[in-house]
Design an enzyme around this catalytic site. Structure first.
Site, PDB file in Angstrom:
ATOM      1  CE  LYS A  13      -2.253  -0.643   3.821  1.00 25.25           C
ATOM      2  NZ  LYS A  13      -1.751  -1.918   4.336  1.00 25.25           N
ATOM      3  NE  ARG A  88      -4.397  -0.971  10.175  1.00 25.56           N
ATOM      4  CZ  ARG A  88      -3.380  -0.462   9.496  1.00 25.56           C
ATOM      5  NH1 ARG A  88      -3.531   0.681   8.868  1.00 25.56           N
ATOM      6  NH2 ARG A  88      -2.234  -1.081   9.440  1.00 25.56           N
ATOM      7  NE  ARG A 127       7.405  -2.377   6.085  1.00 25.56           N
ATOM      8  CZ  ARG A 127       6.101  -2.141   6.168  1.00 25.56           C
ATOM      9  NH1 ARG A 127       5.359  -2.061   5.088  1.00 25.56           N
ATOM     10  NH2 ARG A 127       5.531  -2.020   7.340  1.00 25.56           N
ATOM     11  NE  ARG A 160       6.095   0.252  10.378  1.00 23.82           N
ATOM     12  CZ  ARG A 160       4.909   0.064   9.826  1.00 23.82           C
ATOM     13  NH1 ARG A 160       4.652   0.559   8.640  1.00 23.82           N
ATOM     14  NH2 ARG A 160       3.982  -0.615  10.443  1.00 23.82           N
ATOM     15  NE  ARG A 171       2.353  -4.145  11.390  1.00 26.52           N
ATOM     16  CZ  ARG A 171       3.528  -4.117  10.756  1.00 26.52           C
ATOM     17  NH1 ARG A 171       4.619  -4.555  11.353  1.00 26.52           N
ATOM     18  NH2 ARG A 171       3.603  -3.666   9.527  1.00 26.52           N
TER      19      ARG A 171
HETATM   20  P1  ADP Z   1       0.952  -1.711   8.308  1.00 21.67           P
HETATM   21  O1  ADP Z   1      -0.169  -1.536   7.346  1.00 21.67           O
HETATM   22  O2  ADP Z   1       2.240  -2.078   7.636  1.00 21.67           O
HETATM   23  O3  ADP Z   1       0.656  -2.624   9.470  1.00 21.67           O
HETATM   24  P2  ADP Z   1       0.724   1.114   9.191  1.00 21.67           P
HETATM   25  O4  ADP Z   1       1.882   2.003   9.086  1.00 21.67           O
HETATM   26  O5  ADP Z   1      -0.428   1.351   8.293  1.00 21.67           O
HETATM   27  O6  ADP Z   1       1.309  -0.359   9.021  1.00 21.67           O
HETATM   28  O7  ADP Z   1       0.185   1.100  10.719  1.00 21.67           O
HETATM   29  C1  ADP Z   1       1.042   0.913  11.800  1.00 21.67           C
HETATM   30  C2  ADP Z   1       0.239   0.877  13.094  1.00 21.67           C
HETATM   31  O8  ADP Z   1      -0.458   2.114  13.280  1.00 21.67           O
HETATM   32  C3  ADP Z   1      -0.850  -0.191  13.151  1.00 21.67           C
HETATM   33  O9  ADP Z   1      -0.349  -1.448  13.545  1.00 21.67           O
HETATM   34  C4  ADP Z   1      -1.812   0.422  14.179  1.00 21.67           C
HETATM   35  O10 ADP Z   1      -1.334   0.245  15.492  1.00 21.67           O
HETATM   36  C5  ADP Z   1      -1.739   1.896  13.849  1.00 21.67           C
HETATM   37  N1  ADP Z   1      -2.784   2.280  12.855  1.00 21.67           N
HETATM   38  C6  ADP Z   1      -2.577   2.695  11.590  1.00 21.67           C
HETATM   39  N2  ADP Z   1      -3.746   2.947  10.962  1.00 21.67           N
HETATM   40  C7  ADP Z   1      -4.723   2.670  11.850  1.00 21.67           C
HETATM   41  C8  ADP Z   1      -6.151   2.702  11.814  1.00 21.67           C
HETATM   42  N3  ADP Z   1      -6.836   3.088  10.718  1.00 21.67           N
HETATM   43  N4  ADP Z   1      -6.825   2.353  12.940  1.00 21.67           N
HETATM   44  C9  ADP Z   1      -6.182   1.968  14.047  1.00 21.67           C
HETATM   45  N5  ADP Z   1      -4.853   1.902  14.151  1.00 21.67           N
HETATM   46  C10 ADP Z   1      -4.111   2.243  13.071  1.00 21.67           C
END
Ligand code: ADP
Ligand code: ZN
Length: 220
Positions: A13, A88, A127, A160, A171
């Site tokens: 993404k 999400r 990554r 990260r 996750r």
């Molecule tokens: P990835 O998609 O690789 O898991 P992101 O960078 O999108 O990573 O998200 C990292 C963290 O940020 C998630 O594991 C969560 O804790 C938090 N997060 C991101 N977007 C959301 C969301 N829409 N709702 C709740 N938590 C979120």
């Protein structure tokens, strides 16, 4: 133009969002990036998000939704946005629909990048991400030209803290139970565009551009 990028952690993404947003002249909004920024700056928002992110869990809806709705109401978002990492879960999807509805807008397309589960784990564990422009690299599949440096902007690459095996598994778990139901949700309303996420970054970008409805999207 309101586009959502949907897909598991590691589906690509972030990579696709950067190029697509540029091509389509959309503002790229990545909730994970917003949370990581808040963490680095030590804000109240960052403090609220910290423990959830470290465990690979979703930050509570009331925190996340408020942050996103504030962001998308800013003037730079008027001509269109590309949401990456939001919504999400169904609650977030509803809140987004309501908010856009009040502005007389709606989600146009949900681009769902589909990648087999075994591939996701592999991708996430190697990554590296640019601290400056967030472009992701992979130690084996897509290494930067110069080790530790971003091809795009020369920024420093880092890993990260939530890209460790334990947290990655959590996750993915959270994705399959809470986020994957959105695939059906958007498919039912005829907004889902399913894209095969295997192959090179450019191959996938081209697939997405080809699949987007003609005429609606003006590319540079
Ligand atoms: P990835 O998609 O690789 O898991 P992101 O960078 O999108 O990573 O998200 C990292 C963290 O940020 C998630 O594991 C969560 O804790 C938090 N997060 C991101 N977007 C959301 C969301 N829409 N709702 C709740 N938590 C979120
Ligand atoms: Zn960079």
């Amino acid at each position: 133009m309101y586009i959502i990028l949907l897909g598991a952690p590691g589906a690509g993404k972030g990579t696709q969002a950067v190029t697509l947003a540029q091509n389509l002249k959309l503002v790229h909004i990545a909730t994970g990036d917003l949370f990581r920024q808040a963490l680095e700056q030590g804000t109240v928002l960052g403090e609220k998000a910290r423990s959830y992110m470290e465990k690979g869990m979703l930050v509570p809806d009331e925190v996340t939704i408020q942050m996103v709705l504030e962001r998308i109401s800013a003037p730079d978002c008027q001509s269109g946005i590309m949401l990456d990492g939001f919504p999400r879960n169904l609650e977030q999807a509803r809140a987004l629909d309501d908010a856009l509805d009040k502005q007389g807008e709606a989600i146009d397309t949900v681009v769902y990048i589909k990648v087999p589960e075994e591939e996701l784990l592999k991708r996430l564990s190697g990554r590296w991400i640019c601290r400056n422009c967030q472009t992701p690299y992979h130690a084996v599949d897509s290494p930067p030209r110069v080790a530790g440096k971003c091809d795009r902007c020369g920024g420093e690459l880092y890993q990260r803290t939530d890209d460790n095996v334990e947290t990655v598994k959590k996750r993915l778990d959270v994705y399959f139970t809470e986020t994957a139901p959105l695939i059906n949700h958007y498919s039912r309303v005829g907004k889902l565009l399913e894209i095969d996420g295997k192959g090179s970054v450019d191959t996938v970008s081209q697939r997405i551009l080809d699949a987007l409805p003609d005429g609606k999207f003006v590319t540079r």
